[in-house]
Design a protein around this motif. Structure first.
Motif, PDB file in Angstrom:
ATOM      1  N   THR A   1     -18.656  32.255 111.989  1.00 24.15           N
ATOM      2  CA  THR A   1     -17.870  31.137 111.413  1.00 24.15           C
ATOM      3  C   THR A   1     -18.508  30.493 109.990  1.00 24.15           C
ATOM      4  O   THR A   1     -17.942  30.071 109.093  1.00 24.15           O
ATOM      5  N   ALA A   2     -19.853  30.296 110.242  1.00 20.39           N
ATOM      6  CA  ALA A   2     -20.526  30.047 108.965  1.00 20.39           C
ATOM      7  C   ALA A   2     -21.458  31.164 108.428  1.00 20.39           C
ATOM      8  O   ALA A   2     -22.440  31.465 108.846  1.00 20.39           O
ATOM      9  N   GLY A   3     -20.747  31.657 107.348  1.00 17.55           N
ATOM     10  CA  GLY A   3     -21.769  32.919 106.700  1.00 17.55           C
ATOM     11  C   GLY A   3     -22.760  32.274 105.715  1.00 17.55           C
ATOM     12  O   GLY A   3     -22.770  31.231 105.092  1.00 17.55           O
ATOM     13  N   MET A   4     -23.461  33.307 105.119  1.00 11.92           N
ATOM     14  CA  MET A   4     -24.882  32.660 104.524  1.00 11.92           C
ATOM     15  C   MET A   4     -24.707  33.770 103.413  1.00 11.92           C
ATOM     16  O   MET A   4     -24.927  35.041 103.385  1.00 11.92           O
TER      17      MET A   4
ATOM     18  N   GLU B   1      -8.179  45.932 105.479  1.00 14.16           N
ATOM     19  CA  GLU B   1      -7.224  44.857 104.869  1.00 14.16           C
ATOM     20  C   GLU B   1      -8.318  43.654 104.428  1.00 14.16           C
ATOM     21  O   GLU B   1      -7.939  43.084 103.345  1.00 14.16           O
ATOM     22  N   ARG B   2      -9.291  43.553 105.214  1.00 13.47           N
ATOM     23  CA  ARG B   2     -10.339  42.431 105.133  1.00 13.47           C
ATOM     24  C   ARG B   2     -11.260  42.677 103.800  1.00 13.47           C
ATOM     25  O   ARG B   2     -11.034  41.792 102.677  1.00 13.47           O
ATOM     26  N   VAL B   3     -11.241  44.095 103.618  1.00  7.87           N
ATOM     27  CA  VAL B   3     -12.253  44.415 102.309  1.00  7.87           C
ATOM     28  C   VAL B   3     -11.394  44.138 101.427  1.00  7.87           C
ATOM     29  O   VAL B   3     -11.823  43.766 100.293  1.00  7.87           O
ATOM     30  N   GLU B   4     -10.158  44.407 101.433  1.00  9.96           N
ATOM     31  CA  GLU B   4      -9.465  44.427 100.150  1.00  9.96           C
ATOM     32  C   GLU B   4      -9.215  42.833  99.971  1.00  9.96           C
ATOM     33  O   GLU B   4      -9.171  42.530  98.668  1.00  9.96           O
TER      34      GLU B   4
ATOM     35  N   ALA C   1     -10.494  38.271  96.284  1.00 19.56           N
ATOM     36  CA  ALA C   1     -10.827  36.672  96.117  1.00 19.56           C
ATOM     37  C   ALA C   1     -11.642  36.463  95.237  1.00 19.56           C
ATOM     38  O   ALA C   1     -11.913  35.458  94.671  1.00 19.56           O
ATOM     39  N   VAL C   2     -12.885  37.381  95.165  1.00 20.60           N
ATOM     40  CA  VAL C   2     -14.156  37.024  94.158  1.00 20.60           C
ATOM     41  C   VAL C   2     -13.888  37.911  92.844  1.00 20.60           C
ATOM     42  O   VAL C   2     -14.964  38.062  92.108  1.00 20.60           O
ATOM     43  N   GLY C   3     -12.776  38.650  92.604  1.00 14.06           N
ATOM     44  CA  GLY C   3     -12.395  39.343  91.664  1.00 14.06           C
ATOM     45  C   GLY C   3     -13.288  40.719  91.448  1.00 14.06           C
ATOM     46  O   GLY C   3     -13.567  41.031  90.269  1.00 14.06           O
ATOM     47  N   MET C   4     -13.626  41.368  92.429  1.00  8.83           N
ATOM     48  CA  MET C   4     -14.325  42.610  92.320  1.00  8.83           C
ATOM     49  C   MET C   4     -13.695  43.828  93.005  1.00  8.83           C
ATOM     50  O   MET C   4     -14.060  44.803  93.156  1.00  8.83           O
ATOM     51  N   TYR C   5     -12.234  43.583  93.075  1.00  9.77           N
ATOM     52  CA  TYR C   5     -11.431  44.739  93.661  1.00  9.77           C
ATOM     53  C   TYR C   5     -11.614  45.976  92.799  1.00  9.77           C
ATOM     54  O   TYR C   5     -11.574  46.966  93.655  1.00  9.77           O
TER      55      TYR C   5
ATOM     56  N   LEU D   1     -17.176  36.957 103.335  1.00 12.81           N
ATOM     57  CA  LEU D   1     -15.561  36.676 103.331  1.00 12.81           C
ATOM     58  C   LEU D   1     -14.841  37.549 104.208  1.00 12.81           C
ATOM     59  O   LEU D   1     -14.163  36.989 105.020  1.00 12.81           O
ATOM     60  N   ALA D   2     -15.429  38.774 104.274  1.00 10.61           N
ATOM     61  CA  ALA D   2     -14.704  39.861 105.161  1.00 10.61           C
ATOM     62  C   ALA D   2     -14.882  39.278 106.804  1.00 10.61           C
ATOM     63  O   ALA D   2     -14.049  40.066 107.568  1.00 10.61           O
ATOM     64  N   MET D   3     -15.893  38.607 106.994  1.00 13.40           N
ATOM     65  CA  MET D   3     -16.016  38.134 108.424  1.00 13.40           C
ATOM     66  C   MET D   3     -15.184  36.931 108.649  1.00 13.40           C
ATOM     67  O   MET D   3     -15.378  36.322 109.976  1.00 13.40           O
ATOM     68  N   HIS D   4     -14.299  36.465 107.879  1.00 17.05           N
ATOM     69  CA  HIS D   4     -13.362  35.598 108.024  1.00 17.05           C
ATOM     70  C   HIS D   4     -14.101  34.035 108.494  1.00 17.05           C
ATOM     71  O   HIS D   4     -13.801  33.564 109.454  1.00 17.05           O
ATOM     72  N   PRO D   5     -15.127  33.656 107.894  1.00 16.44           N
ATOM     73  CA  PRO D   5     -15.784  32.645 108.226  1.00 16.44           C
ATOM     74  C   PRO D   5     -14.864  31.186 107.667  1.00 16.44           C
ATOM     75  O   PRO D   5     -13.999  31.201 107.035  1.00 16.44           O
ATOM     76  N   LYS D   6     -15.286  30.241 108.154  1.00 19.34           N
ATOM     77  CA  LYS D   6     -14.477  28.986 107.909  1.00 19.34           C
ATOM     78  C   LYS D   6     -15.393  28.130 106.813  1.00 19.34           C
ATOM     79  O   LYS D   6     -15.003  27.157 106.143  1.00 19.34           O
ATOM     80  N   CYS D   7     -16.932  28.500 106.986  1.00 17.29           N
ATOM     81  CA  CYS D   7     -17.698  27.751 106.042  1.00 17.29           C
ATOM     82  C   CYS D   7     -18.724  28.958 105.389  1.00 17.29           C
ATOM     83  O   CYS D   7     -18.845  29.951 106.079  1.00 17.29           O
TER      84      CYS D   7
END
Lengths: 283, 285
Positions: free
Chosen positions: B89-92, B126-129, B134-138, B162-168
């Protein structure tokens, strides 16, 4: 004349399919007692270049002279060179290892073959120069704050009393005051010992404030070698290189574009204040 | 409900000698109560040793309170069964990108987190893509991380979170090692995640100019919250910040000095655009 870099080219993995040119025909001279800022984006060749200054890397082509002698000549003693040219790596505090601060700083001079007494004298002076108080001398270096550790690590190099002090991004991760304190103490060291300082930095604001001369690297070559004010006139070119100008210089460009009669040859906040006051008729 | 809530959070670092006896106690976080709403962009400032990073590590359940409680999206970090859910939920994101990248190929590195969480293979891709986009590194997805610049590596680290779908996302000095363009890239990516994806951002930094876009700035000192407010409110208090070993953006500092020299311009000027407007007003007013 203390350091002369002459047509220096360095290739990583030469003669293999992985070959890459990190430095391409670089030439410059550093005089005694100068305070040089070395800037360039990540991968521009700054760190590769500074590692040639104390003989860690050997040029693929070209040469490096220290006080007129070719340091990669077979009979040049590189250990002696390293006692003259001190290199402080990024995050030097990762290299602290002794049980207390004072012992850690003594390690370098002892390793140079100096007597215990002489080493301790130098360690004491070096710790004072970087502003570490006596209270901390017998503490474990690992109990200090990040900024203090950094200064202890730099003292370890200073204690070898180098004639040239090269620092690779010494302020990364320090808070604003820690950054100012460290850079101020480098300026003091330079003034008191007459040593040459080469500061590798990603902060345009820092090199603008402290350096007498700036070298700008891009793709393994030196593109500008000039006084800070003159270097920061290349606003657009520096941006293209992934760098920029100090924030305050950018503001002066904006003021000028908006019709204010201010000079854009301003690289510090103090100068900007004076310049704006004059333009507003409050000289 | 708050996404992050700390209640009277206190954390002590305990130093012990060789025999395990307590030598000293350092209180790194001292009675901090903090609430963060979903979608907020919070910047945390403070000198080295002020407790910022210790506070941040509680949000990711790397550290646990000595006293008090930390809730992440309603989950108590003390609850062992929730620990993996809290961490996703909270990635670092940390300071040095080289310590965070493990994959041989960019997309493999970004896929590590979701794979570790047991996400089905198809969904991992899908998440990796989407994360890399989202961070402009595709366009770099097939590259080796070793060949990237610092700013690019750091954006890959953010994509991995991001790929872990965090809320924060909590970022602990993510730009400290980067060159000016790398810094701009990372801050732009972080701002976009907050604006577009509505992800809560907690940004720890020593670069004052990176905090101008935040909704709220929290200034820490001696483990406590010393100041709290919008960037304009905080940067209007130049002398207080300097006393806390901090600084203000150069333009703000310049405006502050001009005010001291008698020019009638407001405190808390944050951008060069605002400085131009303020000076125009002096000219004709």
């Amino acid at each position: 004349m203390s350091i002369l870099v002459n047509h220096l080219t360095y290739k990583y993995n030469p003669g293999t399919p992985m070959e890459s040119v990190a430095l391409n025909d670089v030439s410059f001279e550093i005089g005694d007692g100068e305070f040089i800022g070395l800037i360039g984006h990540t991968g521009s060749g700054k760190s590769t270049l500074v590692q040639h200054l104390n003989g860690i890397l050997k040029p693929t082509e070209g040469s490096v002279y220290y006080n007129g002698r070719d340091v990669f000549d077979g009979d040049y003693d590189l250990k002696e060179l390293r006692s003259h040219v001190g290199l402080v790596f990024q995050y030097p505090e990762h290299q602290l290892f002794e049980s207390d601060v004072f012992k850690d700083v003594c390690f370098g001079p002892l390793n140079l073959g100096l007597s215990k007494k002489e080493a301790e004298l130098r360690a004491y002076k070096a710790l004072k120069l970087v502003g570490i108080e006596d209270d901390f001398f017998y503490q474990s270096p690992f109990d200090l704050s990040g900024g203090q550790k950094r200064r202890v690590a730099i003292a370890g190099v200073l204690a070898m009393e180098p004639d040239v002090l090269v620092l690779d991004e010494p302020t990364a991760g320090l808070d604003p005051r820690g950054r100012d304190d460290l850079l101020d103490s480098l300026k003091t060291v330079q003034a008191e010992t007459g040593c040459t300082v080469v500061l590798v930095s990603h902060s345009m604001e820092d090199v603008a404030r402290y350096a007498d001369r700036i070298l700008v690297m891009n793709n393994g070559t030196i593109v500008y070698d000039d006084k800070p004010v003159s270097v920061f006139r290349h606003y657009d070119k520096l941006k293209e290189m992934g760098l920029g100008v100090p924030e305050i210089t950018g503001a002066m460009y904006r003021l000028r574009a908006a019709g204010f009669n201010v000079s854009t040859d301003v690289i510090t906040v103090d100068d900007a204040v004076n310049e704006i006051m004059a333009a507003m008729g409050h000289a | 409900m708050e996404i992050i809530k700390t209640e009277n959070l206190t954390f002590d670092y305990i130093r012990r000698d060789e025999d395990g006896n307590v030598e000293g106690i350092t209180t790194a976080v001292d009675d901090v109560s903090l609430k963060v709403k979903p979608g907020e962009f919070i910047a945390i400032l403070g000198h080295n040793g002020s407790g910022k990073s210790t506070l941040a590590k509680h949000i990711n359940a790397i550290l646990f309170p000595t006293e008090g409680t930390v809730f992440v999206d309603g989950m108590n970090t003390r609850d062992d069964e929730k620990i993996w859910e809290i961490r996703s939920t909270a990635g670092m994101v940390f300071q040095n990108p080289d310590n965070q990248i493990i994959g041989q190929v960019v997309e493999e590195d970004v896929g590590f987190g979701p794979e570790n969480m047991g996400v089905p293979t198809k969904e991992i891709w899908e998440r990796v893509e989407e994360s890399l986009k989202a961070v402009g590194m595709y366009e770099f997805r097939k590259k080796s991380p070793n060949r990237l610049s610092g700013g690019q590596k750091q954006r890959v680290s953010i994509a991995g979170v991001l790929a872990m779908h965090p809320k924060c996302i909590v970022l602990d000095e993510p730009t400290a090692m980067l060159d000016p363009i790398g810094r701009r890239e990372v801050i732009r990516a972080v701002t976009a995640l907050n604006d577009v994806e509505k992800i809560t951002v907690i940004l720890i930094t020593h670069n004052m100019d990176e905090t101008i876009g935040a909704n709220r700035i929290i200034v820490m000192d001696k483990g406590k919250i010393a100041m709290e407010g919008t960037p304009r409110e905080i940067f209007s208090r130049v002398e207080e910040l300097k006393a806390l070993r901090l600084d203000v953006p150069q333009v703000t500092n310049c405006a502050h000095e001009l005010r001291k020299r008698g020019l009638k311009i407001p405190e808390g000027i944050l951008t060069d655009k605002e400085l131009v407007e303020a000076l125009k007003h002096v000219n004709f007013g």
